[in-house]
Design an enzyme around this catalytic site. Sequence first.
Site, PDB file in Angstrom:
ATOM      1  N   GLY A  17       0.906  -1.160   0.190  1.00  0.00           N
ATOM      2  CA  GLY A  17      -0.033  -0.154   0.022  1.00  0.00           C
ATOM      3  C   GLY A  17       0.809   1.265   0.066  1.00  0.00           C
ATOM      4  O   GLY A  17       0.141   2.238   0.220  1.00  0.00           O
ATOM      5  N   LYS A  18       2.062   1.202  -0.330  1.00  0.00           N
ATOM      6  CA  LYS A  18       3.003   2.410  -0.255  1.00  0.00           C
ATOM      7  C   LYS A  18       2.265   3.437  -1.331  1.00  0.00           C
ATOM      8  O   LYS A  18       2.208   4.727  -0.943  1.00  0.00           O
ATOM      9  CB  LYS A  18       4.529   2.033  -0.604  1.00  0.00           C
ATOM     10  CG  LYS A  18       5.017   1.246   0.209  1.00  0.00           C
ATOM     11  CD  LYS A  18       6.549   0.896  -0.121  1.00  0.00           C
ATOM     12  CE  LYS A  18       6.614   0.310  -1.360  1.00  0.00           C
ATOM     13  NZ  LYS A  18       6.272  -1.251  -1.289  1.00  0.00           N
ATOM     14  N   LYS A  40       9.384   9.275  -6.487  1.00  0.00           N
ATOM     15  CA  LYS A  40       9.716   7.968  -6.112  1.00  0.00           C
ATOM     16  C   LYS A  40      11.193   7.776  -6.610  1.00  0.00           C
ATOM     17  O   LYS A  40      11.338   7.986  -7.894  1.00  0.00           O
ATOM     18  CB  LYS A  40       8.852   6.939  -6.812  1.00  0.00           C
ATOM     19  CG  LYS A  40       9.030   5.463  -6.348  1.00  0.00           C
ATOM     20  CD  LYS A  40       7.948   4.874  -6.532  1.00  0.00           C
ATOM     21  CE  LYS A  40       8.485   3.211  -6.019  1.00  0.00           C
ATOM     22  NZ  LYS A  40       7.575   2.318  -6.080  1.00  0.00           N
TER      23      LYS A  40
HETATM   24  N1  LIG Z   1      -8.592   1.877  -4.486  1.00  0.00           N
HETATM   25  C1  LIG Z   1      -8.027   0.722  -4.299  1.00  0.00           C
HETATM   26  N2  LIG Z   1      -8.753   0.006  -3.369  1.00  0.00           N
HETATM   27  C2  LIG Z   1      -8.517  -1.327  -2.716  1.00  0.00           C
HETATM   28  N3  LIG Z   1      -7.255  -1.693  -2.979  1.00  0.00           N
HETATM   29  C3  LIG Z   1      -6.456  -0.993  -3.911  1.00  0.00           C
HETATM   30  C4  LIG Z   1      -6.777   0.270  -4.460  1.00  0.00           C
HETATM   31  N4  LIG Z   1      -5.767   0.513  -5.044  1.00  0.00           N
HETATM   32  C5  LIG Z   1      -4.753  -0.424  -5.052  1.00  0.00           C
HETATM   33  N5  LIG Z   1      -5.313  -1.303  -4.111  1.00  0.00           N
HETATM   34  C6  LIG Z   1      -4.685  -2.803  -3.734  1.00  0.00           C
HETATM   35  O1  LIG Z   1      -3.811  -2.284  -2.317  1.00  0.00           O
HETATM   36  C7  LIG Z   1      -2.450  -2.919  -2.416  1.00  0.00           C
HETATM   37  C8  LIG Z   1      -1.416  -1.965  -2.403  1.00  0.00           C
HETATM   38  O2  LIG Z   1      -0.955  -1.420  -3.520  1.00  0.00           O
HETATM   39  P1  LIG Z   1       0.257  -0.579  -3.636  1.00  0.00           P
HETATM   40  O3  LIG Z   1       0.339  -0.318  -5.253  1.00  0.00           O
HETATM   41  O4  LIG Z   1      -0.196   0.894  -3.071  1.00  0.00           O
HETATM   42  O5  LIG Z   1       1.258  -1.195  -2.973  1.00  0.00           O
HETATM   43  P2  LIG Z   1       2.923  -0.670  -2.994  1.00  0.00           P
HETATM   44  O6  LIG Z   1       3.290  -1.002  -1.731  1.00  0.00           O
HETATM   45  O7  LIG Z   1       2.936   0.518  -3.669  1.00  0.00           O
HETATM   46  O8  LIG Z   1       3.444  -1.850  -4.081  1.00  0.00           O
HETATM   47  P3  LIG Z   1       4.771  -1.959  -4.910  1.00  0.00           P
HETATM   48  O9  LIG Z   1       6.106  -2.500  -3.919  1.00  0.00           O
HETATM   49  O10 LIG Z   1       4.599  -3.116  -6.000  1.00  0.00           O
HETATM   50  O11 LIG Z   1       4.994  -0.546  -5.450  1.00  0.00           O
HETATM   51  C9  LIG Z   1      -2.673  -3.802  -3.778  1.00  0.00           C
HETATM   52  O12 LIG Z   1      -2.871  -5.049  -3.555  1.00  0.00           O
HETATM   53  C10 LIG Z   1      -3.594  -3.214  -4.740  1.00  0.00           C
HETATM   54  O13 LIG Z   1      -4.001  -4.064  -5.435  1.00  0.00           O
HETATM   55 MG   LIG Z   2       4.003   1.021  -5.306  1.00  0.00          MG
END
Ligand SMILES: Nc1ncnc2c1ncn2[C@@H]1O[C@H](COP(=O)(O)OP(=O)(O)OP(=O)(O)O)[C@@H](O)[C@H]1O
Ligand SMILES: [Mg+2]
Length: 155
Positions: A17-18, A40
Amino acid sequence: MSFPAGFFITGTDTEVGKTLVSGAFILKIRAQGGKAVGFKPVVAGTYKDAKGVVVNEDLETLRIASHLNPGQMELCPYVLNMPAAPHLVAAAIGQEMEMEMEMEMEMEMEMEMEMEMEMDRIMQCTSQNTDSKRCCSGRRGPGVFNSAKQDSGLG
Ligand SMILES: Nc1ncnc2c1ncn2[C@@H]1O[C@H](COP(=O)(O)OP(=O)(O)OP(=O)(O)O)[C@@H](O)[C@H]1O
Ligand SMILES: [Mg+2]
């Protein structure tokens, strides 16, 4: 002068979720009248959008949340095409990543934001028809202060 604050958002592991939280944070700050732009240092994994432009999903999220048009501002110094852990992709393609380069781009962004914020203050002063000398902060470096002052016909 009010300087831009920086927030460092991190999380252990991928898909935690970052990006989601960063995007939400930017939107919240903007909704409260602040200015916020996502940054980023490195991304890995790209695709072509409908116009054939190479983009990265995370950067697109940050860009849209930051209310930026495509290509309006560089949000990442190292965009790697292969979708894998960035340090492994970088090693595989022989791409060196320098912290200095990342810091430099981040600082450029901050300066741009700082200028925008000062411009906003000047515009606000102008629209309120107050004394720009009182509104504008002491730093006289960027020409924007002087030219805006001339344009406004104040002071
Ligand atoms: N609007 C939303 N509602 C609910 N869940 C979501 C939404 N947008 C993204 N997600 C989910 O939330 C989770 C976190 O996504 P996110 O891309 O923020 O992670 P991240 O830590 O940035 O990952 P990465 O290391 O790949 O960059 C994922 O499983 C994604 O599918
Ligand atoms: Mg990300």
